[in-house]
Scaffold this motif. Structure first.
Motif, PDB file in Angstrom:
ATOM      1  N   ILE A 162      -2.998  -2.031   2.057  1.00 36.90           N
ATOM      2  CA  ILE A 162      -2.320  -2.900   1.099  1.00 36.90           C
ATOM      3  C   ILE A 162      -3.225  -3.079  -0.112  1.00 36.90           C
ATOM      4  N   ILE A 163      -2.657  -2.813  -1.272  1.00 40.14           N
ATOM      5  CA  ILE A 163      -3.367  -2.930  -2.547  1.00 40.14           C
ATOM      6  C   ILE A 163      -2.677  -4.040  -3.335  1.00 40.14           C
ATOM      7  N   ASN A 164      -3.461  -5.048  -3.774  1.00 43.53           N
ATOM      8  CA  ASN A 164      -2.840  -6.152  -4.503  1.00 43.53           C
ATOM      9  C   ASN A 164      -2.524  -5.769  -5.940  1.00 43.53           C
ATOM     10  N   LYS A 165      -1.906  -6.677  -6.670  1.00 44.54           N
ATOM     11  CA  LYS A 165      -1.461  -6.399  -8.043  1.00 44.54           C
ATOM     12  C   LYS A 165      -2.611  -6.071  -8.986  1.00 44.54           C
ATOM     13  N   GLU A 166      -3.809  -6.529  -8.646  1.00 48.16           N
ATOM     14  CA  GLU A 166      -4.987  -6.258  -9.474  1.00 48.16           C
ATOM     15  C   GLU A 166      -5.650  -4.939  -9.115  1.00 48.16           C
ATOM     16  N   GLY A 167      -5.114  -4.231  -8.124  1.00 47.83           N
ATOM     17  CA  GLY A 167      -5.661  -2.939  -7.733  1.00 47.83           C
ATOM     18  C   GLY A 167      -6.770  -3.003  -6.708  1.00 47.83           C
ATOM     19  N   LYS A 168      -6.932  -4.148  -6.056  1.00 39.09           N
ATOM     20  CA  LYS A 168      -7.965  -4.289  -5.026  1.00 39.09           C
ATOM     21  C   LYS A 168      -7.358  -4.119  -3.640  1.00 39.09           C
ATOM     22  N   ILE A 169      -8.166  -3.575  -2.751  1.00 39.78           N
ATOM     23  CA  ILE A 169      -7.742  -3.431  -1.358  1.00 39.78           C
ATOM     24  C   ILE A 169      -7.660  -4.825  -0.744  1.00 39.78           C
ATOM     25  N   GLN A 170      -6.493  -5.137  -0.208  1.00 37.61           N
ATOM     26  CA  GLN A 170      -6.254  -6.455   0.384  1.00 37.61           C
ATOM     27  C   GLN A 170      -6.269  -6.396   1.913  1.00 37.61           C
ATOM     28  N   TYR A 171      -5.923  -5.236   2.473  1.00 39.34           N
ATOM     29  CA  TYR A 171      -5.784  -5.124   3.932  1.00 39.34           C
ATOM     30  C   TYR A 171      -5.800  -3.650   4.299  1.00 39.34           C
ATOM     31  N   THR A 172      -6.386  -3.332   5.444  1.00 38.86           N
ATOM     32  CA  THR A 172      -6.290  -1.972   5.980  1.00 38.86           C
ATOM     33  C   THR A 172      -6.036  -2.038   7.486  1.00 38.86           C
ATOM     34  N   GLN A 173      -5.333  -1.048   7.962  1.00 37.68           N
ATOM     35  CA  GLN A 173      -5.099  -0.899   9.405  1.00 37.68           C
ATOM     36  C   GLN A 173      -5.083   0.592   9.723  1.00 37.68           C
ATOM     37  N   GLN A 174      -6.043   1.024  10.534  1.00 39.31           N
ATOM     38  CA  GLN A 174      -6.013   2.399  11.025  1.00 39.31           C
ATOM     39  C   GLN A 174      -5.518   2.325  12.458  1.00 39.31           C
ATOM     40  N   VAL A 175      -4.387   2.939  12.722  1.00 39.01           N
ATOM     41  CA  VAL A 175      -3.798   2.884  14.053  1.00 39.01           C
ATOM     42  C   VAL A 175      -4.686   3.716  14.985  1.00 39.01           C
ATOM     43  N   PRO A 176      -5.225   3.102  16.046  1.00 39.50           N
ATOM     44  CA  PRO A 176      -6.197   3.799  16.901  1.00 39.50           C
ATOM     45  C   PRO A 176      -5.655   5.075  17.550  1.00 39.50           C
ATOM     46  N   GLU A 177      -4.400   5.064  17.943  1.00 41.90           N
ATOM     47  CA  GLU A 177      -3.749   6.227  18.561  1.00 41.90           C
ATOM     48  C   GLU A 177      -2.660   6.674  17.602  1.00 41.90           C
ATOM     49  N   VAL A 178      -2.851   7.828  16.971  1.00 45.03           N
ATOM     50  CA  VAL A 178      -1.937   8.239  15.892  1.00 45.03           C
ATOM     51  C   VAL A 178      -0.506   8.477  16.363  1.00 45.03           C
ATOM     52  N   SER A 179      -0.295   8.601  17.656  1.00 45.51           N
ATOM     53  CA  SER A 179       1.074   8.780  18.147  1.00 45.51           C
ATOM     54  C   SER A 179       1.788   7.443  18.360  1.00 45.51           C
ATOM     55  N   HIS A 180       1.112   6.322  18.062  1.00 46.08           N
ATOM     56  CA  HIS A 180       1.715   4.995  18.196  1.00 46.08           C
ATOM     57  C   HIS A 180       2.083   4.443  16.820  1.00 46.08           C
ATOM     58  N   GLU A 181       3.030   3.520  16.806  1.00 43.36           N
ATOM     59  CA  GLU A 181       3.406   2.860  15.567  1.00 43.36           C
ATOM     60  C   GLU A 181       2.372   1.792  15.213  1.00 43.36           C
ATOM     61  N   PRO A 182       2.296   1.426  13.948  1.00 43.32           N
ATOM     62  CA  PRO A 182       1.338   0.398  13.538  1.00 43.32           C
ATOM     63  C   PRO A 182       1.798  -0.994  13.959  1.00 43.32           C
ATOM     64  N   ASP A 183       0.937  -1.975  13.755  1.00 44.02           N
ATOM     65  CA  ASP A 183       1.274  -3.377  13.979  1.00 44.02           C
ATOM     66  C   ASP A 183       1.924  -3.882  12.685  1.00 44.02           C
ATOM     67  N   TYR A 184       3.242  -3.815  12.631  1.00 44.87           N
ATOM     68  CA  TYR A 184       3.986  -4.187  11.431  1.00 44.87           C
ATOM     69  C   TYR A 184       3.751  -5.643  11.050  1.00 44.87           C
ATOM     70  N   GLU A 185       3.817  -6.530  12.034  1.00 45.77           N
ATOM     71  CA  GLU A 185       3.700  -7.958  11.764  1.00 45.77           C
ATOM     72  C   GLU A 185       2.342  -8.295  11.161  1.00 45.77           C
ATOM     73  N   GLU A 186       1.284  -7.743  11.740  1.00 46.59           N
ATOM     74  CA  GLU A 186      -0.060  -8.004  11.211  1.00 46.59           C
ATOM     75  C   GLU A 186      -0.160  -7.570   9.759  1.00 46.59           C
ATOM     76  N   ALA A 187       0.324  -6.389   9.474  1.00 55.02           N
ATOM     77  CA  ALA A 187       0.256  -5.853   8.101  1.00 55.02           C
ATOM     78  C   ALA A 187       1.069  -6.714   7.138  1.00 55.02           C
ATOM     79  N   LEU A 188       2.287  -7.036   7.496  1.00 55.77           N
ATOM     80  CA  LEU A 188       3.144  -7.794   6.588  1.00 55.77           C
ATOM     81  C   LEU A 188       2.662  -9.228   6.426  1.00 55.77           C
ATOM     82  N   ASN A 189       2.022  -9.780   7.450  1.00 52.81           N
ATOM     83  CA  ASN A 189       1.447 -11.114   7.333  1.00 52.81           C
ATOM     84  C   ASN A 189       0.255 -11.131   6.381  1.00 52.81           C
ATOM     85  N   ALA A 190      -0.328  -9.982   6.104  1.00 51.10           N
ATOM     86  CA  ALA A 190      -1.467  -9.902   5.190  1.00 51.10           C
ATOM     87  C   ALA A 190      -1.026  -9.943   3.730  1.00 51.10           C
ATOM     88  N   LEU A 191       0.271  -9.843   3.477  1.00 52.94           N
ATOM     89  CA  LEU A 191       0.773  -9.875   2.085  1.00 52.94           C
ATOM     90  C   LEU A 191       0.610 -11.249   1.464  1.00 52.94           C
TER      91      LEU A 191
END
Length: 164
Positions: free
Chosen positions: A135-164
């Protein structure tokens, strides 16, 4: 850094950017074959998702989910980055009715995945991006990152969207 691919360790090209750092510029290809850079999205909060290919079930599920959730996000763009050809991305979105996200391809040289530290550098899918959310904020700074540990799994949507 390492991720898992069906339980097997795969190395990535580095580490994701740190929260608070300025986002690195990029050149990605849109489905109309135009080149998009970070500046094209100035003033928007960006959710950048990276994934293996629209032709995998997990990736297509992730795209559908972000497409659905993107409709409720104000002043936010969801950028979906893979090494799929833009034609493939466009065909997939047309067939699935996906129109709330921006599809971008890193097919020309993979520089986005390399520069952001998420390219898989060994294993059977070497050269493809691992599954991530940045997630990159309006000022162009990194606000949040999530690397999914197992690439065959979906990400944690709630965690990511709660970081907005």
């Amino acid at each position: 850094m390492a991720v898992l691919l069906e339980g097997n360790e795969v190395q990535t090209s580095g580490e994701l950017p740190k929260v608070g750092e300025m986002a690195k510029d990029f050149q990605l290809t849109a489905t109309d074959m135009s080149t998009k850079t970070l500046a094209d999205f100035k003033g928007y909060q960006l959710i950048v998702i990276t994934f293996l290919s629209v032709d995998t079930s997990t990736c297509s599920s992730e795209l559908r989910e972000f497409n659905k959730r993107a409709t409720a996000l104000e002043n936010t763009k969801v950028l979906c980055v893979s090494r799929d050809l833009p034609f493939t991305q466009q065909r997939f979105c047309g067939a699935e009715g996906i129109d709330n996200v921006v599809m971008l391809s890193d097919f020309k040289n993979g520089s986005f995945a390399k520069n952001y530290g998420l390219e898989m550098v060994d294993g059977p899918l070497q050269g493809l991006p691992s599954r991530n959310i940045i997630i990159i904020n309006k000022e162009g700074k990194i606000q949040y990152t999530q690397q999914v540990p197992e690439v065959s799994h979906e990400p944690d949507y709630e965690e990511a969207l709660n970081a907005l």
